[in-house]
Motif scaffolding. Structure first.
Motif, PDB file in Angstrom:
ATOM      1  N   ALA A  61      -1.582  19.642  -6.662  1.00 37.94           N
ATOM      2  CA  ALA A  61      -2.010  18.338  -7.174  1.00 37.94           C
ATOM      3  C   ALA A  61      -0.829  17.371  -7.273  1.00 37.94           C
ATOM      4  O   ALA A  61      -0.954  16.189  -6.922  1.00 37.94           O
ATOM      5  CB  ALA A  61      -2.671  18.500  -8.533  1.00 37.94           C
ATOM      6  N   VAL A  62       0.325  17.862  -7.718  1.00 40.75           N
ATOM      7  CA  VAL A  62       1.513  17.008  -7.821  1.00 40.75           C
ATOM      8  C   VAL A  62       1.951  16.561  -6.427  1.00 40.75           C
ATOM      9  O   VAL A  62       2.284  15.388  -6.219  1.00 40.75           O
ATOM     10  CB  VAL A  62       2.659  17.748  -8.563  1.00 40.75           C
ATOM     11  CG1 VAL A  62       3.979  17.023  -8.424  1.00 40.75           C
ATOM     12  CG2 VAL A  62       2.300  17.925 -10.023  1.00 40.75           C
ATOM     13  N   ALA A  63       1.922  17.465  -5.461  1.00 40.73           N
ATOM     14  CA  ALA A  63       2.308  17.124  -4.093  1.00 40.73           C
ATOM     15  C   ALA A  63       1.350  16.090  -3.490  1.00 40.73           C
ATOM     16  O   ALA A  63       1.772  15.149  -2.813  1.00 40.73           O
ATOM     17  CB  ALA A  63       2.351  18.376  -3.226  1.00 40.73           C
ATOM     18  N   LYS A  64       0.056  16.255  -3.763  1.00 39.99           N
ATOM     19  CA  LYS A  64      -0.945  15.309  -3.252  1.00 39.99           C
ATOM     20  C   LYS A  64      -0.739  13.928  -3.873  1.00 39.99           C
ATOM     21  O   LYS A  64      -0.783  12.911  -3.167  1.00 39.99           O
ATOM     22  CB  LYS A  64      -2.345  15.837  -3.571  1.00 39.99           C
ATOM     23  CG  LYS A  64      -3.460  15.076  -2.926  1.00 39.99           C
ATOM     24  CD  LYS A  64      -4.793  15.769  -3.197  1.00 39.99           C
ATOM     25  CE  LYS A  64      -5.920  15.118  -2.475  1.00 39.99           C
ATOM     26  NZ  LYS A  64      -7.199  15.810  -2.708  1.00 39.99           N
ATOM     27  N   LEU A  65      -0.490  13.897  -5.170  1.00 40.75           N
ATOM     28  CA  LEU A  65      -0.234  12.631  -5.844  1.00 40.75           C
ATOM     29  C   LEU A  65       1.001  11.952  -5.264  1.00 40.75           C
ATOM     30  O   LEU A  65       0.994  10.744  -4.998  1.00 40.75           O
ATOM     31  CB  LEU A  65      -0.054  12.856  -7.344  1.00 40.75           C
ATOM     32  CG  LEU A  65       0.326  11.621  -8.169  1.00 40.75           C
ATOM     33  CD1 LEU A  65      -0.787  10.587  -8.125  1.00 40.75           C
ATOM     34  CD2 LEU A  65       0.646  12.017  -9.588  1.00 40.75           C
ATOM     35  N   LEU A  66       2.048  12.717  -5.041  1.00 43.47           N
ATOM     36  CA  LEU A  66       3.277  12.164  -4.479  1.00 43.47           C
ATOM     37  C   LEU A  66       3.032  11.613  -3.079  1.00 43.47           C
ATOM     38  O   LEU A  66       3.530  10.528  -2.736  1.00 43.47           O
ATOM     39  CB  LEU A  66       4.372  13.240  -4.454  1.00 43.47           C
ATOM     40  CG  LEU A  66       5.758  12.792  -4.003  1.00 43.47           C
ATOM     41  CD1 LEU A  66       6.281  11.666  -4.898  1.00 43.47           C
ATOM     42  CD2 LEU A  66       6.722  13.973  -4.013  1.00 43.47           C
ATOM     43  N   ARG A  67       2.244  12.314  -2.265  1.00 42.13           N
ATOM     44  CA  ARG A  67       1.922  11.809  -0.918  1.00 42.13           C
ATOM     45  C   ARG A  67       1.174  10.477  -1.008  1.00 42.13           C
ATOM     46  O   ARG A  67       1.443   9.550  -0.259  1.00 42.13           O
ATOM     47  CB  ARG A  67       1.085  12.835  -0.163  1.00 42.13           C
ATOM     48  CG  ARG A  67       1.896  13.948   0.405  1.00 42.13           C
ATOM     49  CD  ARG A  67       1.045  14.827   1.333  1.00 42.13           C
ATOM     50  NE  ARG A  67       1.855  15.859   1.913  1.00 42.13           N
ATOM     51  CZ  ARG A  67       2.131  17.017   1.331  1.00 42.13           C
ATOM     52  NH1 ARG A  67       1.640  17.290   0.139  1.00 42.13           N
ATOM     53  NH2 ARG A  67       2.881  17.902   1.928  1.00 42.13           N
ATOM     54  N   TYR A  68       0.198  10.404  -1.923  1.00 45.39           N
ATOM     55  CA  TYR A  68      -0.560   9.158  -2.085  1.00 45.39           C
ATOM     56  C   TYR A  68       0.346   8.021  -2.545  1.00 45.39           C
ATOM     57  O   TYR A  68       0.223   6.887  -2.063  1.00 45.39           O
ATOM     58  CB  TYR A  68      -1.723   9.344  -3.070  1.00 45.39           C
ATOM     59  CG  TYR A  68      -2.910  10.082  -2.493  1.00 45.39           C
ATOM     60  CD1 TYR A  68      -3.235   9.983  -1.144  1.00 45.39           C
ATOM     61  CD2 TYR A  68      -3.719  10.866  -3.290  1.00 45.39           C
ATOM     62  CE1 TYR A  68      -4.315  10.650  -0.621  1.00 45.39           C
ATOM     63  CE2 TYR A  68      -4.805  11.535  -2.774  1.00 45.39           C
ATOM     64  CZ  TYR A  68      -5.101  11.427  -1.433  1.00 45.39           C
ATOM     65  OH  TYR A  68      -6.183  12.082  -0.915  1.00 45.39           O
ATOM     66  N   GLU A  69       1.249   8.309  -3.476  1.00 44.96           N
ATOM     67  CA  GLU A  69       2.161   7.268  -3.960  1.00 44.96           C
ATOM     68  C   GLU A  69       3.076   6.770  -2.839  1.00 44.96           C
ATOM     69  O   GLU A  69       3.266   5.560  -2.678  1.00 44.96           O
ATOM     70  CB  GLU A  69       3.002   7.795  -5.124  1.00 44.96           C
ATOM     71  CG  GLU A  69       2.225   7.982  -6.410  1.00 44.96           C
ATOM     72  CD  GLU A  69       3.038   8.639  -7.513  1.00 44.96           C
ATOM     73  OE1 GLU A  69       4.143   9.156  -7.230  1.00 44.96           O
ATOM     74  OE2 GLU A  69       2.566   8.637  -8.655  1.00 44.96           O
ATOM     75  N   VAL A  70       3.612   7.680  -2.050  1.00 40.90           N
ATOM     76  CA  VAL A  70       4.509   7.300  -0.954  1.00 40.90           C
ATOM     77  C   VAL A  70       3.731   6.529   0.109  1.00 40.90           C
ATOM     78  O   VAL A  70       4.216   5.509   0.632  1.00 40.90           O
ATOM     79  CB  VAL A  70       5.197   8.551  -0.359  1.00 40.90           C
ATOM     80  CG1 VAL A  70       5.906   8.215   0.935  1.00 40.90           C
ATOM     81  CG2 VAL A  70       6.173   9.141  -1.366  1.00 40.90           C
ATOM     82  N   ALA A  71       2.533   6.969   0.430  1.00 42.00           N
ATOM     83  CA  ALA A  71       1.714   6.281   1.436  1.00 42.00           C
ATOM     84  C   ALA A  71       1.386   4.868   0.982  1.00 42.00           C
ATOM     85  O   ALA A  71       1.478   3.915   1.767  1.00 42.00           O
ATOM     86  CB  ALA A  71       0.433   7.060   1.696  1.00 42.00           C
ATOM     87  N   THR A  72       1.024   4.713  -0.274  1.00 35.25           N
ATOM     88  CA  THR A  72       0.707   3.390  -0.806  1.00 35.25           C
ATOM     89  C   THR A  72       1.935   2.485  -0.774  1.00 35.25           C
ATOM     90  O   THR A  72       1.856   1.322  -0.376  1.00 35.25           O
ATOM     91  CB  THR A  72       0.174   3.503  -2.250  1.00 35.25           C
ATOM     92  OG1 THR A  72      -0.972   4.355  -2.255  1.00 35.25           O
ATOM     93  CG2 THR A  72      -0.199   2.149  -2.806  1.00 35.25           C
ATOM     94  N   ALA A  73       3.088   3.004  -1.172  1.00 34.80           N
ATOM     95  CA  ALA A  73       4.321   2.219  -1.178  1.00 34.80           C
ATOM     96  C   ALA A  73       4.733   1.818   0.233  1.00 34.80           C
ATOM     97  O   ALA A  73       5.296   0.737   0.439  1.00 34.80           O
ATOM     98  CB  ALA A  73       5.443   3.007  -1.838  1.00 34.80           C
ATOM     99  N   ALA A  74       4.432   2.661   1.222  1.00 37.74           N
ATOM    100  CA  ALA A  74       4.821   2.366   2.611  1.00 37.74           C
ATOM    101  C   ALA A  74       3.795   1.484   3.311  1.00 37.74           C
ATOM    102  O   ALA A  74       4.029   1.049   4.433  1.00 37.74           O
ATOM    103  CB  ALA A  74       4.992   3.662   3.386  1.00 37.74           C
ATOM    104  N   GLY A  75       2.665   1.227   2.650  1.00 40.56           N
ATOM    105  CA  GLY A  75       1.641   0.383   3.254  1.00 40.56           C
ATOM    106  C   GLY A  75       0.710   1.150   4.176  1.00 40.56           C
ATOM    107  O   GLY A  75       0.028   0.549   5.006  1.00 40.56           O
ATOM    108  N   LEU A  76       0.678   2.446   4.040  1.00 42.37           N
ATOM    109  CA  LEU A  76      -0.210   3.267   4.861  1.00 42.37           C
ATOM    110  C   LEU A  76      -1.566   3.393   4.190  1.00 42.37           C
ATOM    111  O   LEU A  76      -1.652   3.418   2.959  1.00 42.37           O
ATOM    112  CB  LEU A  76       0.379   4.668   5.037  1.00 42.37           C
ATOM    113  CG  LEU A  76       1.625   4.789   5.893  1.00 42.37           C
ATOM    114  CD1 LEU A  76       2.222   6.185   5.757  1.00 42.37           C
ATOM    115  CD2 LEU A  76       1.297   4.515   7.342  1.00 42.37           C
ATOM    116  N   PRO A  77      -2.616   3.517   4.975  1.00 39.43           N
ATOM    117  CA  PRO A  77      -3.923   3.782   4.360  1.00 39.43           C
ATOM    118  C   PRO A  77      -3.944   5.192   3.773  1.00 39.43           C
ATOM    119  O   PRO A  77      -3.281   6.097   4.269  1.00 39.43           O
ATOM    120  CB  PRO A  77      -4.902   3.660   5.536  1.00 39.43           C
ATOM    121  CG  PRO A  77      -4.090   3.740   6.774  1.00 39.43           C
ATOM    122  CD  PRO A  77      -2.701   3.356   6.424  1.00 39.43           C
TER     123      PRO A  77
END
Length: 170
Positions: free
Chosen positions: A91-107
């Motif tokens: 869950a922590v890894a998934k949250l981190l992926r979502y945060e990084v994707a959002t910050a990078a402008g990825l869907p």
């Protein structure tokens, strides 16, 4: 010669040929006679040790059952703890992926494609993915551009007036 080496050579001899097997049987009988002359009843001793082994086997089995009962409780608790830690880490890894994707402008639909164990690795992968997606968008944009000379068979000119004049000059 020692008794164990006699037995070993007797077994080896029995494997090699039958006449030698008879010799080993004779050697074994001779060793039994020697034991009887010494006054030791090995069969009785063997039965005694067998009875002790059976009694100890029952106690050992009970002890093993008790240890297994305790061990299985500990193992069950350890298993639950390990599953909970794995779920938490996922869950922590998934949250981190979502945060990084959002910050990078990825869907968020491509966030699961990010690779890395740390935030820095995920951010580097996100930058690469953004670059790849931008390159793909640029390639699609270039494909969709209309070529002004497309469909024209003449080499008259590029302006409409020149093309019109070329049509009538023929």
């Amino acid at each position: 010669m020692s008794e164990s080496s006699t037995e070993t050579s007797a077994v080896e001899a029995a494997v090699v040929a039958d006449p030698l097997a008879e010799t080993s049987a004779q050697n074994q009988e001779a060793s039994e006679r020697d034991d009887q002359e010494q006054g030791i009843d090995w069969k009785a001793k063997s039965r005694e040790w067998e009875k002790r082994a059976k009694a100890n086997a029952g106690a050992a089995k009970r002890l093993e059952e008790i240890e297994d009962a305790k061990k299985s409780e500990v193992e069950r608790a350890t298993g639950k703890q390990q599953r909970a830690e794995k779920e938490r880490d996922d869950a922590v890894a998934k949250l981190l992926r979502y945060e990084v994707a959002t910050a990078a402008g990825l869907p968020l639909s491509v966030a699961h494609r990010l690779q890395g164990a740390t935030a820095e690795e995920l951010e580097a992968d996100a930058r690469e993915l953004v670059k790849l997606l931008a390159d793909k968008k640029e390639a699609e944009r270039k494909e969709n551009l209309v070529d002004p000379s497309a469909g024209r068979g003449s080499s008259a000119g590029s302006s409409t007036a020149e093309q019109f004049a070329a049509m009538f000059s023929k």
